[in-house]
Write a protein that holds these residues in place. Sequence first.
Motif, mmCIF file in Angstrom:
data_model
loop_
_atom_site.group_PDB
_atom_site.id
_atom_site.type_symbol
_atom_site.label_atom_id
_atom_site.label_comp_id
_atom_site.label_asym_id
_atom_site.label_seq_id
_atom_site.Cartn_x
_atom_site.Cartn_y
_atom_site.Cartn_z
ATOM 1 N N GLU A 103 34.118 33.467 34.483
ATOM 2 C CA GLU A 103 35.510 33.790 34.176
ATOM 3 C C GLU A 103 36.409 32.572 34.360
ATOM 4 O OE1 GLU A 103 33.746 35.232 36.545
ATOM 5 O OE2 GLU A 103 33.849 37.431 36.490
ATOM 6 N N LEU A 153 39.611 31.632 35.577
ATOM 7 C CA LEU A 153 40.659 32.215 36.409
ATOM 8 C C LEU A 153 41.472 31.104 37.060
ATOM 9 C CD1 LEU A 153 38.542 34.955 38.217
ATOM 10 C CD2 LEU A 153 40.091 35.289 36.282
ATOM 11 N N ASP A 198 43.675 29.298 39.952
ATOM 12 C CA ASP A 198 43.586 29.299 41.407
ATOM 13 C C ASP A 198 44.893 28.742 41.971
ATOM 14 O OD1 ASP A 198 42.843 29.356 44.029
ATOM 15 O OD2 ASP A 198 41.253 27.846 43.868
ATOM 16 N N LEU A 252 45.107 33.084 41.915
ATOM 17 C CA LEU A 252 45.187 34.125 40.900
ATOM 18 C C LEU A 252 46.294 35.107 41.278
ATOM 19 C CD1 LEU A 252 43.813 35.563 38.407
ATOM 20 C CD2 LEU A 252 42.572 36.912 40.119
ATOM 21 N N ARG A 288 46.902 40.145 38.165
ATOM 22 C CA ARG A 288 45.814 39.940 37.215
ATOM 23 C C ARG A 288 44.458 40.398 37.748
ATOM 24 N NH1 ARG A 288 45.669 34.232 34.353
ATOM 25 N NH2 ARG A 288 43.931 35.391 33.374
ATOM 26 N N VAL A 295 39.697 41.652 36.379
ATOM 27 C CA VAL A 295 38.438 41.175 36.950
ATOM 28 C C VAL A 295 37.586 42.364 37.391
ATOM 29 C CG1 VAL A 295 37.377 39.684 38.689
ATOM 30 C CG2 VAL A 295 39.656 39.120 37.781
#
Length: 301
Positions: free
Chosen positions: A174, A176, A178, A180, A184, A188
């Motif tokens: 994924e 994503l 950092d 996150l 959101r 996940v």
Amino acid sequence: MEPRAAEYFLAVVEHGGVTRAAQALYLAQPSLSEAIRRLEEELGVVLFERSGRGLVPTPAGRALVEPARRIVADVERARRTVEEVVALRAGELVVAAVPALAVDPLPELAAALRRRLPGVRLVLLDGTAEGVEADLRAGRCEVALTDGPPADRDPLCRHDAGGREIVLVTAGAEELPDPLPRSRLAEVPLVTELGDSWLRAELGEPRTAVECAHRQALWELVAAGAGAALVSRAGAARELPGARTVGLDPPLHRPVVVAHRPGPLSPAVAAFLEVAGLGCGDPQPRAATNACPAGESRRGS
């Protein structure tokens, strides 16, 4: 037969008379003679007969020697055991923890306690927050590590041991950011643990791909790419060193609460609080029914 009576009887046997036995026991001779008379009355037998050499055990007295020695030896062994426990050279400490805290910080606390008290045996239990606190109230453990809020009229002493940063750990591909944004997390698929009421209270119902009953299964599922997990940063680094960790925005911290029953602490519990950097001078919530003995240790942060 009482242990003291057994000790007196053996002293008379070994010294061959009441006078020398009383001197060895630092006891008045009439008191020792009376103790032997009461023992004979209790057993309904004559234990000694007089001879030119003093007092000699009768057949009943000779038969009593070995049982009396066992009684004295058992008492001495029990005394040494108690002394070792009080001196923290032996004994047992049962600690219950919710699974997340059994991964972090319990291993470090257990290792620190073992270094300090190598003779004390640790027994570690786990369960839900409700379960470990029920174990504590029922006396099945002496210390509980929990992340749950106190119940109404909670009788337990609680100590705030700070918190553990919760991060997203994943072995998937994924993309994503950092950190996150928490908003959101719904994107996940997660591996979650049954009974993790704290996580659900903080985040609501997450998007769960796999729900498992065992913490070790959670690590294996994440490593296999079945989903990501929300775990402590230290736990992720130790259990999944090759996986990616992503912080959350705003940050999320799981509380660490060390609880025990009110009243005087056993030496092992006091030592556990010490290695945790905690004390019982100001438990939370503060109330007369769950205040710890003053001056035994200090509150952690």
